[in-house]
Enzyme design. Sequence first.
Site, mmCIF file in Angstrom:
data_model
loop_
_atom_site.group_PDB
_atom_site.id
_atom_site.type_symbol
_atom_site.label_atom_id
_atom_site.label_comp_id
_atom_site.label_asym_id
_atom_site.label_seq_id
_atom_site.Cartn_x
_atom_site.Cartn_y
_atom_site.Cartn_z
ATOM 1 N N LYS A 1 -8.196 12.126 -5.655
ATOM 2 C CA LYS A 1 -9.157 11.731 -5.465
ATOM 3 C C LYS A 1 -9.560 12.194 -3.813
ATOM 4 O O LYS A 1 -8.351 12.517 -3.128
ATOM 5 C CB LYS A 1 -9.498 10.232 -5.297
ATOM 6 C CG LYS A 1 -9.556 9.535 -6.618
ATOM 7 C CD LYS A 1 -9.988 7.934 -6.262
ATOM 8 C CE LYS A 1 -9.909 7.381 -7.554
ATOM 9 N NZ LYS A 1 -11.250 7.614 -8.465
ATOM 10 N N ARG B 1 -9.524 4.596 -18.848
ATOM 11 C CA ARG B 1 -9.453 4.466 -20.353
ATOM 12 C C ARG B 1 -8.328 4.804 -21.142
ATOM 13 O O ARG B 1 -8.119 4.507 -22.190
ATOM 14 C CB ARG B 1 -10.542 5.676 -20.637
ATOM 15 C CG ARG B 1 -10.326 6.923 -20.646
ATOM 16 C CD ARG B 1 -11.330 8.046 -20.287
ATOM 17 N NE ARG B 1 -12.165 7.651 -19.197
ATOM 18 C CZ ARG B 1 -13.205 8.507 -18.965
ATOM 19 N NH1 ARG B 1 -13.460 9.548 -19.699
ATOM 20 N NH2 ARG B 1 -14.051 8.248 -17.944
#
Length: 502
Positions: free
Chosen positions: A278, A352
């Site tokens: 990130k 996920r």
Amino acid sequence: MAKPTFQLPARGASPDLELAKKAPKNADVYLVPVFKGEEGLELPASALLDDAALRTVLETLTAVGATGKADEITRVPAPEKVAADSIVAVGLGDSEDVTHETVRRAAGAAARSLTGVGTAVTTVGDFGLGPAVEGVALGAYQFRGIRSEEPTADALPVEKVIFLGDTKAAKDEFVTAQITAESVLLARDLVNTPASHLYPEAYAGILAAAGRDAGLDVEVLDEDALEKEGFGGILAVGRGSARPPRLVRLSWSPRKAKTSVALVGKGITFDTGGISLKPAAKMEDMISDMGGSAAVAATIIAAARLNLPVKVTATLPLAENMPSGTATRPGDVITHYGGLTSEIINTDAEGRLVLADALARASEDDPDYLVETATLTGAQMVALGARTAGVMGTDEFRDRVAGTGRSVGEPAWAMPLLEEQAEELKSPVADIRNSHNSRNAGMLFAGLYLSKFIHEDIEWAHVDIAGPSFNTGGVSGYTVKRATGVPVRTFVTLLRELAEQK
């Protein structure tokens, strides 16, 4: 060798709450509701003020410009012979438009204004006791973190708030609201705790202790057990960190339960993005990436404290997503719990992966309903903003969960799973892939990915709380900065409704 024990390094401060038939002989503040009328300020009759005092307070409030608009706070000296030092009036707006959310927000705004106050007595609960209790507890909450100096007394939240009401008829509503609010505060404390102190092993230990204290059955799988049982998604995310992953299972199994509910929550204790790193700006907010697991843990603890006659099992995958020489790479293929394989396109789509394992495990219990929540996608905020959760799942249950959220002041909106994204889910080297390399409908793609790990005959809902879980804006009503505790109140209300369902 004894196992280490873990506890939160800091807890948030909030007032003690009490239900009483009458006010104590002395109080610092009387907190009263007022309305915005067509001809000016309206002050309803109150158990705290006799007719003469009521007229005096109304005249004083009018003189200083109080209007009664929603969430307006006005403080004036108490009249003589009133057993309080001051009167705080909180606006509820037009009396014909008052809802439970109006009361909740106003109570939160009022409670936050009462810093440094010892005891406040209030009749705001006359217009909704449960919402008033929740609003006060949530609005007054302060989390100072880990500091070397103690706060001054005038900076602390109000110490005690006494709600006037019938202690017999209103007791159940009061206790339910109090437990629900305390559960939200637990979730807030967990989310606000920095990753230096809340990492998978420590988090699992804290959850296990809290679960046992609430009478839950507890199971914790460490990295060796996860490897043995084939939790490839959790291990793939956690292997880049020096602090290995965990899977926590909390179970509430009352004898008279006729309905079973599986809860699942994402527990990434810190998310750097892994190899798909990130940007540095605002990465510190990624302590909040375990907000789903915090909400789910708080919910099942509330279910036990409320003695709800519904079977609930919480499955919480905990991992830290870090880049290193042992981290999962883009292009790797992993095998999830249950055997489905996944190609890793983006290691920053890690939530996920851990949820897939947890959903597959939760489905094995064959629950009547499965509800999962996660701070899953930035696409949720692009689509719905910072305060409205996106809900996907089986149509009827999805709509019910979204509607429940809106009914308790936790905005949520039903979203579809797109047929055309089924093709984008395909991988040339695995059963599916974890990202579709597109800016289009990222929230919905994540929901579709998760759907592949839930048994077809289960009613389910996925709640994306990327924005609503952590408030980076200003305060309003009972919503404080940083952790909000969303969607604990939605989930507790849903469990209460399912418990009553015939």
